[in-house]
Design a protein around this motif. Structure first.
Motif, short mmCIF file in Angstrom:
data_model
loop_
_atom_site.label_atom_id
_atom_site.label_comp_id
_atom_site.label_asym_id
_atom_site.label_seq_id
_atom_site.Cartn_x
_atom_site.Cartn_y
_atom_site.Cartn_z
N THR A 23 43.93 52.10 25.10
CA THR A 23 44.31 51.55 26.29
C THR A 23 45.24 52.64 27.33
O THR A 23 46.45 53.01 26.82
CB THR A 23 45.05 50.15 26.39
OG1 THR A 23 44.17 49.26 25.67
CG2 THR A 23 45.76 49.65 27.42
N ASN A 25 47.55 52.40 30.16
CA ASN A 25 48.28 51.47 30.85
C ASN A 25 49.00 52.14 31.84
O ASN A 25 50.08 53.18 31.90
CB ASN A 25 49.22 50.99 29.96
CG ASN A 25 49.98 49.70 30.69
OD1 ASN A 25 50.13 49.75 31.78
ND2 ASN A 25 50.41 48.94 30.00
N THR A 91 37.07 48.01 29.29
CA THR A 91 37.63 46.88 30.00
C THR A 91 38.64 47.36 31.14
O THR A 91 39.40 48.27 30.74
CB THR A 91 38.39 45.86 29.13
OG1 THR A 91 37.31 45.42 27.87
CG2 THR A 91 39.07 44.66 29.83
N VAL A 93 41.12 46.24 33.89
CA VAL A 93 42.22 45.08 34.39
C VAL A 93 42.96 45.61 35.75
O VAL A 93 43.47 46.63 35.89
CB VAL A 93 43.40 44.99 33.42
CG1 VAL A 93 44.49 44.06 33.88
CG2 VAL A 93 43.03 44.39 32.07
N SER A 94 42.66 44.64 36.66
CA SER A 94 43.51 44.76 38.04
C SER A 94 43.74 43.51 38.53
O SER A 94 42.56 42.81 39.13
CB SER A 94 42.50 45.61 38.93
OG SER A 94 43.10 45.73 40.18
N SER A 95 44.83 43.19 38.42
CA SER A 95 45.47 41.58 39.26
C SER A 95 45.30 41.92 40.67
O SER A 95 45.78 41.03 41.61
CB SER A 95 46.42 41.36 38.69
OG SER A 95 47.86 42.39 39.01
N THR A 110 34.16 43.87 35.18
CA THR A 110 35.46 44.25 34.57
C THR A 110 35.24 44.59 33.00
O THR A 110 36.07 45.10 32.64
CB THR A 110 36.47 43.11 34.58
OG1 THR A 110 36.00 41.89 34.36
CG2 THR A 110 36.68 42.72 36.12
N GLU A 111 34.25 44.36 32.55
CA GLU A 111 34.03 44.56 31.12
C GLU A 111 32.46 45.08 31.02
O GLU A 111 31.47 44.86 31.52
CB GLU A 111 34.12 43.45 30.32
CG GLU A 111 35.55 42.98 30.30
CD GLU A 111 35.82 41.63 29.22
OE1 GLU A 111 34.81 41.18 28.50
OE2 GLU A 111 36.93 41.33 29.08
N GLU A 133 45.32 48.47 36.86
CA GLU A 133 46.84 48.41 35.85
C GLU A 133 46.55 49.21 34.54
O GLU A 133 47.26 49.72 33.84
CB GLU A 133 47.10 47.15 35.68
CG GLU A 133 47.82 46.34 36.87
CD GLU A 133 47.74 44.88 36.94
OE1 GLU A 133 47.75 44.52 35.96
OE2 GLU A 133 47.37 44.49 38.10
N SER A 134 45.17 48.92 34.12
CA SER A 134 44.83 49.80 32.74
C SER A 134 43.26 49.65 32.50
O SER A 134 42.47 49.05 33.15
CB SER A 134 45.48 48.72 31.61
OG SER A 134 44.95 47.65 31.43
N THR A 136 40.80 50.19 29.15
CA THR A 136 40.85 50.10 27.75
C THR A 136 39.28 50.67 27.31
O THR A 136 38.33 50.22 27.90
CB THR A 136 40.96 48.67 27.08
OG1 THR A 136 42.33 48.38 27.26
CG2 THR A 136 40.69 48.69 25.66
#
Length: 303
Positions: A23, A25, A91, A93-95, A110-111, A133-134, A136
């Motif tokens: 990951t 981050n 994967t 990740v983005s809020s 997203t995956e 944000e990350s 993976t």
């Protein structure tokens, strides 16, 4: 037989155990990227962690909330890989609302799962920039594959290949051809250009490059950085505007050769041929700016 089956099960479990998950981050680590909320990441920058790698294409910038991708005008994208091994899952990740599609498609994801030596994700936001944000990456340590060289996001297509088989709107593609007409080179706030290309100098049909940036996503600073007759390769997002105007939007030059890179296929006998700035042949050029093509070279002349 039971011992044999147990042995197979143990082998399967061993193979599964060789999958490695890494990951990145970006809220906790800048991975050596510029981290001053101001400096953009150099195109084709690569970061590594535990055997996994990410190459950043287009325009990115570290920010306090993560790694921001700029897709409204610069088509940020990234390639995920693990040198010598197949990637089996990615994967994102983005809020903050960053969205991506696989290279050559327009569906946001997203995956991803599969088994590929390299996977390319293209940013699809068209209304701003958003932080990732990350990311993976899972890869199979048991695999032994040849990893492609990072940096090229799409197969470079000819104008005919695009027009004869129109990509889906939103697909990220790369195209090649000769500039036949330059509508605008903005050297101010936006620094992009709009022009047409064809498979031959002065030819047709044409495909529009809409708001294209220079090499590496750089802004144009002078109108003479583009000339009619030049050979170009560029990427961007495909759109069949209003259903009748195919264009490639908001991309960047991948290659640029003002000499025409093979224009001699049209001018074979050494005689000079002139084109106006609309890409039209001119028999007797007088009073204006023209592109003279001779012996495989293209130069701008003023009469």
């Amino acid at each position: 037989m039971k011992k044999f089956l147990l042995s197979l099960a143990a082998m399967a479990l061993g193979a599964t155990a060789m999958a490695t998950t890494v990951t990145f981050n970006f809220t906790e680590n800048d991975y050596g990227l510029p981290n001053d909320n101001d400096t953009y990441v150099e195109p084709n920058s690569t970061i590594n962690e535990d055997g996994a790698s990410i190459t950043l294409l287009g325009t990115w910038r570290m920010w306090s909330d993560g790694l921001r991708c700029y897709t409204k005008t610069k088509n940020a994208s990234f390639q995920a890989y693990a040198e010598g091994h197949n990637v089996t899952a990615v994967t994102i990740v983005s809020s903050k609302g960053a969205t991506f599609a696989l290279d050559g498609t327009s569906e946001n994801i997203t995956e991803w799962t599969g088994s590929e030596p390299m996977v390319t994700f293209v940013g699809t936001n068209k209304d701003g920039n958003f932080a990732v944000e990350s990311i993976t990456i899972t890869y199979d340590e048991n695999s032994d594959v040849e990893t492609p060289d990072p940096g090229q996001t799409a197969t470079v297509l000819s104008v005919a290949e695009v027009l004869n088989n129109l990509p889906a709107d939103g697909a990220f593609i790369a195209v090649k051809g000769y500039i036949t007409n330059i509508k605008e080179v903005d050297t101010g706030e936006y620094g992009n250009a709009t022009f047409d290309i064809a498979d031959e100098p002065g030819g047709s049909p044409t495909l529009k490059a809409y708001h294209c940036y220079g090499l590496g996503g750089a802004k144009f600073t002078s109108a003479d950085q583009l000339v009619v007759g030049a050979y170009v390769e560029f990427d961007g997002t495909f759109e069949n505007y209003m259903g009748n105007t195919p264009e490639v939007k908001n991309g960047s030059l991948l290659k640029y050769d003002a000499t025409g890179n093979g224009v001699s296929v049209v001018v074979k006998d050494g005689n000079a041929v002139y084109f106006n700035l609309q890409g039209q042949k001119v028999a007797n050029p007088e009073k204006g700016i023209f592109v003279k093509v001779q012996n495989g070279n293209a130069v701008k002349v003023v009469k």
